[in-house]
Write a protein that holds these residues in place. Structure first.
Motif, PDB file in Angstrom:
ATOM      1  N   ASN A   1       0.817  -1.404   0.197  1.00  9.57           N
ATOM      2  CA  ASN A   1       0.053  -0.023   0.119  1.00  9.57           C
ATOM      3  C   ASN A   1       0.620   1.156  -0.068  1.00  9.57           C
ATOM      4  O   ASN A   1       1.993   1.293   0.795  1.00  9.57           O
ATOM      5  CB  ASN A   1      -0.810   0.304   1.232  1.00  9.57           C
ATOM      6  CG  ASN A   1      -1.944  -1.101   1.159  1.00  9.57           C
ATOM      7  OD1 ASN A   1      -2.406  -1.643   0.143  1.00  9.57           O
ATOM      8  ND2 ASN A   1      -2.334  -1.435   2.274  1.00  9.57           N
ATOM      9  N   VAL A   2       0.384   2.206  -0.718  1.00 12.11           N
ATOM     10  CA  VAL A   2       0.968   3.290  -0.997  1.00 12.11           C
ATOM     11  C   VAL A   2       0.675   4.542   0.227  1.00 12.11           C
ATOM     12  O   VAL A   2      -0.497   4.700   0.456  1.00 12.11           O
ATOM     13  CB  VAL A   2       0.829   3.992  -2.275  1.00 12.11           C
ATOM     14  CG1 VAL A   2       1.519   5.342  -2.295  1.00 12.11           C
ATOM     15  CG2 VAL A   2       1.519   3.231  -3.223  1.00 12.11           C
ATOM     16  N   HIS A   3       1.656   5.274   0.871  1.00 16.87           N
ATOM     17  CA  HIS A   3       1.360   6.081   2.052  1.00 16.87           C
ATOM     18  C   HIS A   3       0.473   7.290   1.197  1.00 16.87           C
ATOM     19  O   HIS A   3       0.912   7.825   0.267  1.00 16.87           O
ATOM     20  CB  HIS A   3       2.571   6.707   2.690  1.00 16.87           C
ATOM     21  CG  HIS A   3       2.172   7.747   3.640  1.00 16.87           C
ATOM     22  ND1 HIS A   3       1.558   7.703   4.713  1.00 16.87           N
ATOM     23  CD2 HIS A   3       2.118   9.043   3.380  1.00 16.87           C
ATOM     24  CE1 HIS A   3       1.348   8.880   5.428  1.00 16.87           C
ATOM     25  NE2 HIS A   3       1.898   9.519   4.697  1.00 16.87           N
ATOM     26  N   THR A   4      -0.718   7.831   1.647  1.00 19.27           N
ATOM     27  CA  THR A   4      -1.330   8.798   0.854  1.00 19.27           C
ATOM     28  C   THR A   4      -1.964   9.819   1.896  1.00 19.27           C
ATOM     29  O   THR A   4      -2.736   9.359   2.792  1.00 19.27           O
ATOM     30  CB  THR A   4      -2.685   8.140   0.099  1.00 19.27           C
ATOM     31  OG1 THR A   4      -2.319   7.100  -0.408  1.00 19.27           O
ATOM     32  CG2 THR A   4      -3.484   9.167  -0.619  1.00 19.27           C
ATOM     33  N   PRO A   5      -1.485  11.035   1.900  1.00 14.69           N
ATOM     34  CA  PRO A   5      -1.833  12.119   2.781  1.00 14.69           C
ATOM     35  C   PRO A   5      -3.590  12.208   2.826  1.00 14.69           C
ATOM     36  O   PRO A   5      -4.071  11.855   1.793  1.00 14.69           O
ATOM     37  CB  PRO A   5      -1.329  13.276   2.270  1.00 14.69           C
ATOM     38  CG  PRO A   5      -0.284  12.796   1.476  1.00 14.69           C
ATOM     39  CD  PRO A   5      -0.605  11.565   0.857  1.00 14.69           C
ATOM     40  N   PRO A   6      -3.974  12.746   4.127  1.00 16.67           N
ATOM     41  CA  PRO A   6      -5.412  12.670   4.157  1.00 16.67           C
ATOM     42  C   PRO A   6      -6.174  13.298   3.109  1.00 16.67           C
ATOM     43  O   PRO A   6      -7.140  13.063   2.407  1.00 16.67           O
ATOM     44  CB  PRO A   6      -5.671  12.989   5.522  1.00 16.67           C
ATOM     45  CG  PRO A   6      -4.362  12.942   6.179  1.00 16.67           C
ATOM     46  CD  PRO A   6      -3.101  12.805   5.257  1.00 16.67           C
TER      47      PRO A   6
ATOM     48  N   LEU B   1     -16.459   5.213   8.342  1.00 22.30           N
ATOM     49  CA  LEU B   1     -15.575   4.431   7.515  1.00 22.30           C
ATOM     50  C   LEU B   1     -14.576   5.462   6.570  1.00 22.30           C
ATOM     51  O   LEU B   1     -13.247   5.159   6.376  1.00 22.30           O
ATOM     52  CB  LEU B   1     -16.062   3.585   6.275  1.00 22.30           C
ATOM     53  CG  LEU B   1     -16.918   2.643   6.659  1.00 22.30           C
ATOM     54  CD1 LEU B   1     -17.885   2.084   5.487  1.00 22.30           C
ATOM     55  CD2 LEU B   1     -16.217   1.664   7.328  1.00 22.30           C
ATOM     56  N   LEU B   2     -14.924   6.673   6.270  1.00 22.17           N
ATOM     57  CA  LEU B   2     -14.238   7.742   5.563  1.00 22.17           C
ATOM     58  C   LEU B   2     -13.154   8.358   6.420  1.00 22.17           C
ATOM     59  O   LEU B   2     -11.835   8.359   6.298  1.00 22.17           O
ATOM     60  CB  LEU B   2     -14.887   8.944   5.222  1.00 22.17           C
ATOM     61  CG  LEU B   2     -14.210  10.108   4.623  1.00 22.17           C
ATOM     62  CD1 LEU B   2     -13.545   9.642   3.425  1.00 22.17           C
ATOM     63  CD2 LEU B   2     -15.126  11.212   4.372  1.00 22.17           C
ATOM     64  N   THR B   3     -13.270   8.450   7.951  1.00 19.94           N
ATOM     65  CA  THR B   3     -12.449   8.595   8.866  1.00 19.94           C
ATOM     66  C   THR B   3     -11.042   7.513   9.131  1.00 19.94           C
ATOM     67  O   THR B   3     -10.098   7.750   9.133  1.00 19.94           O
ATOM     68  CB  THR B   3     -13.067   8.682  10.315  1.00 19.94           C
ATOM     69  OG1 THR B   3     -13.927   9.706  10.400  1.00 19.94           O
ATOM     70  CG2 THR B   3     -11.940   8.825  11.463  1.00 19.94           C
TER      71      THR B   3
ATOM     72  N   GLY C   1      -5.750   6.070   8.352  1.00 22.39           N
ATOM     73  CA  GLY C   1      -4.900   5.030   7.904  1.00 22.39           C
ATOM     74  C   GLY C   1      -3.961   5.571   6.591  1.00 22.39           C
ATOM     75  O   GLY C   1      -2.947   5.251   6.354  1.00 22.39           O
ATOM     76  N   GLN C   2      -4.551   6.618   5.856  1.00 26.05           N
ATOM     77  CA  GLN C   2      -3.564   7.129   4.958  1.00 26.05           C
ATOM     78  C   GLN C   2      -2.985   5.908   3.931  1.00 26.05           C
ATOM     79  O   GLN C   2      -1.825   6.033   3.465  1.00 26.05           O
ATOM     80  CB  GLN C   2      -2.361   7.826   5.380  1.00 26.05           C
ATOM     81  CG  GLN C   2      -2.865   8.948   6.178  1.00 26.05           C
ATOM     82  CD  GLN C   2      -1.639  10.030   6.932  1.00 26.05           C
ATOM     83  OE1 GLN C   2      -0.750  10.308   6.338  1.00 26.05           O
ATOM     84  NE2 GLN C   2      -1.857  10.351   8.284  1.00 26.05           N
TER      85      GLN C   2
END
Length: 518
Positions: free
Chosen positions: A240-245, A290-292, A297-298
């Motif tokens: 998984n790629v780290h993704t900012p919020p 779920l969105l939270t 989790g980013q």
């Protein structure tokens, strides 16, 4: 006929016009998937051999989708049209259910069509329903579960928790991440008056049914030392790629199609801010929970909660149907369908194989939307991954066959083919069928779990291993060629093909070092 009987008769019947939309969506999904240059998707090449190894579990998924695939193979075969038929049908059924949920929430035909149309235009929906995997079935389960949750409140019928439990158990036997919906539902119930259901014996009976249905997979996990936990851990660490919020939020908008944003945002308003949505307020909080999780989790997988948009689209259809009856907003009644259709058609080539790869690559580059959803330089490509992973498989089978022709008849009789990826192994098995190739073994996920080649093996045709690994395994190593593929993922392009002779170490001893769950 009593009022209760009439409600029961009406509640499960979608409007006839929705059947027309469902048919259009089915054709829109199925026809491009079986024509043109695009062939099997990498996961399909893995699921097919899984169907030949029926079990109560697999390293990276539960068994339900595999059992279904076994039935599909037995009835209509494993050709591309056969394989893509069920996903397209699942997509059609999902939009039918979404429109019907909107009806149950008070939408007229206009609102039902808007709700269904919002789902039909999303690239992430095109991808999910465009090839066979557990994901097409997963979204269908989400929609069905939301329909039951709406009916529980609409009818005030707690006995429907039993049906909820059956669907939840089957959904968990299809994909473990369905637990996210259950967690989100728990949050939503605690925060709203739906918490009253926690006192209902029917809810807990339903929960017991769900657990009972999941029990075979749990037992399989215990017996096999919980391989899925290792898979999920490794995927989180290495895949998984780290993704900012902020990027996570933007991806939710983009992957569902920006034009659909108005509909699902209206759905959130319907559930959290209107009187008519009050009985279903816990479903709005479910989505926010779920969105939270996604924001905190980013991570790079916007598809994890795509099923939650089923209920938001339905709520949005109900609210927009009501709002656009007002004189000042009457223009929106015509503008919204136009926006949905034009944006859906314009962006469809990003999710479906509608255009030649070179045209799709230029189109995606122009829009700047070639997301990298998995980590690593080899996971970059000129095409979106869900399209790039449909190229090169036939050529791989040809290249491996060519390498095998260099073996003597005696060597061929005692040889195996070894590949590091389940996609490569599955492609050689399926597309090399009938060519007289040696048996195929793989080292990734369930292929690795199924075990090593026999220790009596003396010759192996090996795809994609590093030279150091080959020298560790074999006395004699010969490079038989390279596998080149246009438009495929970079990690597969220019893969070496080796011939290894004379085992330095038996496969049974080397297997723990060669296998990986990711």
């Amino acid at each position: 006929m009593t009022a209760e009987q009439n409600l029961s008769r009406v509640s499960w019947r979608p409007h006839p016009a929705l059947w027309g939309l469902a048919l259009v969506y089915f054709l829109f999904l199925w026809v491009p998937g079986i024509t043109g240059q695009y062939t099997y998707f990498i996961d399909e090449l893995y699921f097919l051999p899984c169907a030949d190894h029926l079990a109560f579990g697999y390293v990276d998924h539960p068994p339900l989708s595999i059992l279904l695939l076994k039935l599909i193979k037995a009835i209509i075969g494993d050709s591309l049209p056969a394989l893509r038929l069920f996903p397209a049908l699942a997509g059609a059924a999902t939009v039918l259910i979404i429109g019907h949920i909107a009806r149950r929430l008070g939408a007229g035909l206009y609102g039902q069509a808007v709700a269904a149309g919002a789902a039909m235009i999303g690239s992430i929906w095109h991808v999910t329903f465009g090839f066979y995997s557990m994901n097409c079935l997963a979204i269908l389960f989400w929609a069905l579960v939301f329909l039951v949750l709406v009916e529980i409140e609409k009818r005030d019928e707690p006995r429907l928790w039993l049906l909820f439990g059956v669907l939840a158990g089957l959904a968990l036997e299809n994909k473990h991440t369905f637990v996210l919906l259950l967690l989100g539902l728990g949050v939503g119930m605690i925060l709203t008056r739906a918490r009253r259901h926690l006192k209902s014996r029917w809810l807990w009976i339903g929960a017991a049914v769900a657990l009972l249905l999941l029990l075979p997979n749990i037992i399989w996990q215990v017996v096999n030392s919980w391989p899925s936990l290792e898979f999920y851990r490794n995927a989180d660490l290495y895949k998984n790629v780290h993704t900012p919020p902020l990027e996570v939020l933007i991806q939710q908008v983009l992957f569902n199609n920006p034009a659909a944003f108005l509909v699902w945002l209206a759905g959130l308003v319907f559930f959290l801010g209107t009187k008519r949505g009050r009985p279903y307020r816990h479903l709005g909080w479910l989505y926010l929970a779920l969105l939270t999780v996604m924001l905190v989790g980013q991570k790079s997988r916007p598809d994890r909660i795509v099923g939650a948009y089923s209920i938001l689209f339905a709520g949005g259809g109900a609210l927009l149907c009501h709002w656009t009856r007002r004189a000042k907003l009457r223009w929106l009644r015509y503008a919204i369908p136009v926006i949905l259709v034009t944006n859906g058609l314009a962006l469809a080539p990003l999710g479906l194989p509608l255009l030649p790869p070179e045209t799709t690559a230029r189109f995606a580059a122009t829009l700047g939307v070639i997301p990298q959803v998995e980590a690593g330089e080899g996971k970059k490509t000129d095409l979106p991954q869900w399209l790039a992973d449909r190229f090169g498989w036939e050529q791989l089978a040809d290249d491996v066959e060519q390498a095998s022709l260099s073996l003597s008849a005696e060597e061929l009789a005692n040889a195996v083919i070894l590949a590091p990826s389940y996609g490569q192994a599955g492609a050689i098995e399926l597309l090399g069928r009938g060519r007289g190739l040696p048996p195929v073994y793989g080292t990734q996920n369930s292929y690795g779990h199924w075990g090593p080649p026999p220790d009596s093996t003396t010759v192996a045709v090996v795809v994609g291993f590093r030279r150091e690994t080959m020298d560790w395994l074999f006395e004699e190593v010969e490079q038989a060629g390279f596998h080149d593929c246009d438009w495929c993922m970079k990690w597969r392009d220019e893969s070496p093909i080796w011939i290894g002779r004379g085992m330095k170490i038996p496969f049974s001893q080397a297997w723990p070092e060669l296998t990986y769950y990711e």
